[in-house]
Design a protein around this motif. Structure first.
Motif, short mmCIF file in Angstrom:
data_model
loop_
_atom_site.label_atom_id
_atom_site.label_comp_id
_atom_site.label_asym_id
_atom_site.label_seq_id
_atom_site.Cartn_x
_atom_site.Cartn_y
_atom_site.Cartn_z
N GLU A 17 86.73 -91.90 -33.33
CA GLU A 17 85.48 -92.54 -33.76
C GLU A 17 84.33 -92.14 -32.83
N GLU A 18 83.35 -91.43 -33.38
CA GLU A 18 82.24 -90.96 -32.56
C GLU A 18 81.44 -92.09 -31.92
N ASP A 19 81.22 -93.17 -32.65
CA ASP A 19 80.46 -94.29 -32.08
C ASP A 19 81.15 -94.87 -30.85
N THR A 20 82.47 -94.92 -30.88
CA THR A 20 83.22 -95.41 -29.72
C THR A 20 83.07 -94.44 -28.55
N ILE A 21 83.15 -93.16 -28.83
CA ILE A 21 82.97 -92.15 -27.78
C ILE A 21 81.58 -92.28 -27.16
N TYR A 22 80.56 -92.43 -28.00
CA TYR A 22 79.19 -92.59 -27.49
C TYR A 22 79.07 -93.84 -26.62
N ARG A 23 79.69 -94.93 -27.07
CA ARG A 23 79.66 -96.18 -26.31
C ARG A 23 80.30 -95.98 -24.93
#
Length: 126
Positions: A17-23
């Motif tokens: 999940e990209e959003d998790t990576i960004y977070r």
């Protein structure tokens, strides 16, 4: 060995999940340099029951640790990692000589070893 990809890629290798990576990247960029290690510890503590239930064999343990569930509660884990950092800052950890038998005794005190033999745990720790 299992967590090396977690640490050197800041979890990007094992999280889809990209959003998790960004977070996570936001957290790591704005936190002390060892935050990725504390998050790794928080994940291990969160999954300790599941980890301790698998067969005590290197390939099995590696498999469960390498394949992170994609639905981990990362906001909670980040909070736990911050608490670990506050309770055990790097300056304190590097002054603590912990021997294998001391780890086993501490695990017994915390009921982590319920149903496990000392030898099995020693093999897992080594």
């Amino acid at each position: 060995m299992f967590s090396l990809s977690w640490i050197i890629t800041w979890f990007a290798y094992v999280i889809n999940e990209e959003d998790t990576i960004y977070r996570l990247y936001d957290v790591f960029i704005t936190s002390p340099p060892l935050m990725v290690v504390y998050l790794s510890a928080a994940i291990l503590l969160y999954r300790k029951k599941q980890i301790m239930e698998v067969e005590c064999e290197l390939s099995t343990v590696h498999q469960i640790l390498h394949n992170l569930p994609q639905d981990l509660p990362f906001d909670l884990l980040i909070k736990n990692a911050v608490e670990l950092l506050e309770e055990f800052p790097p300056s304190v950890i590097k002054t603590l000589p912990i021997k294998q038998h001391e780890i086993i005794l501490r695990c017994r005190d915390l009921d982590i070893l319920t149903g496990a033999e000392t030898g099995e745990v020693a093999a897992r720790i080594c």
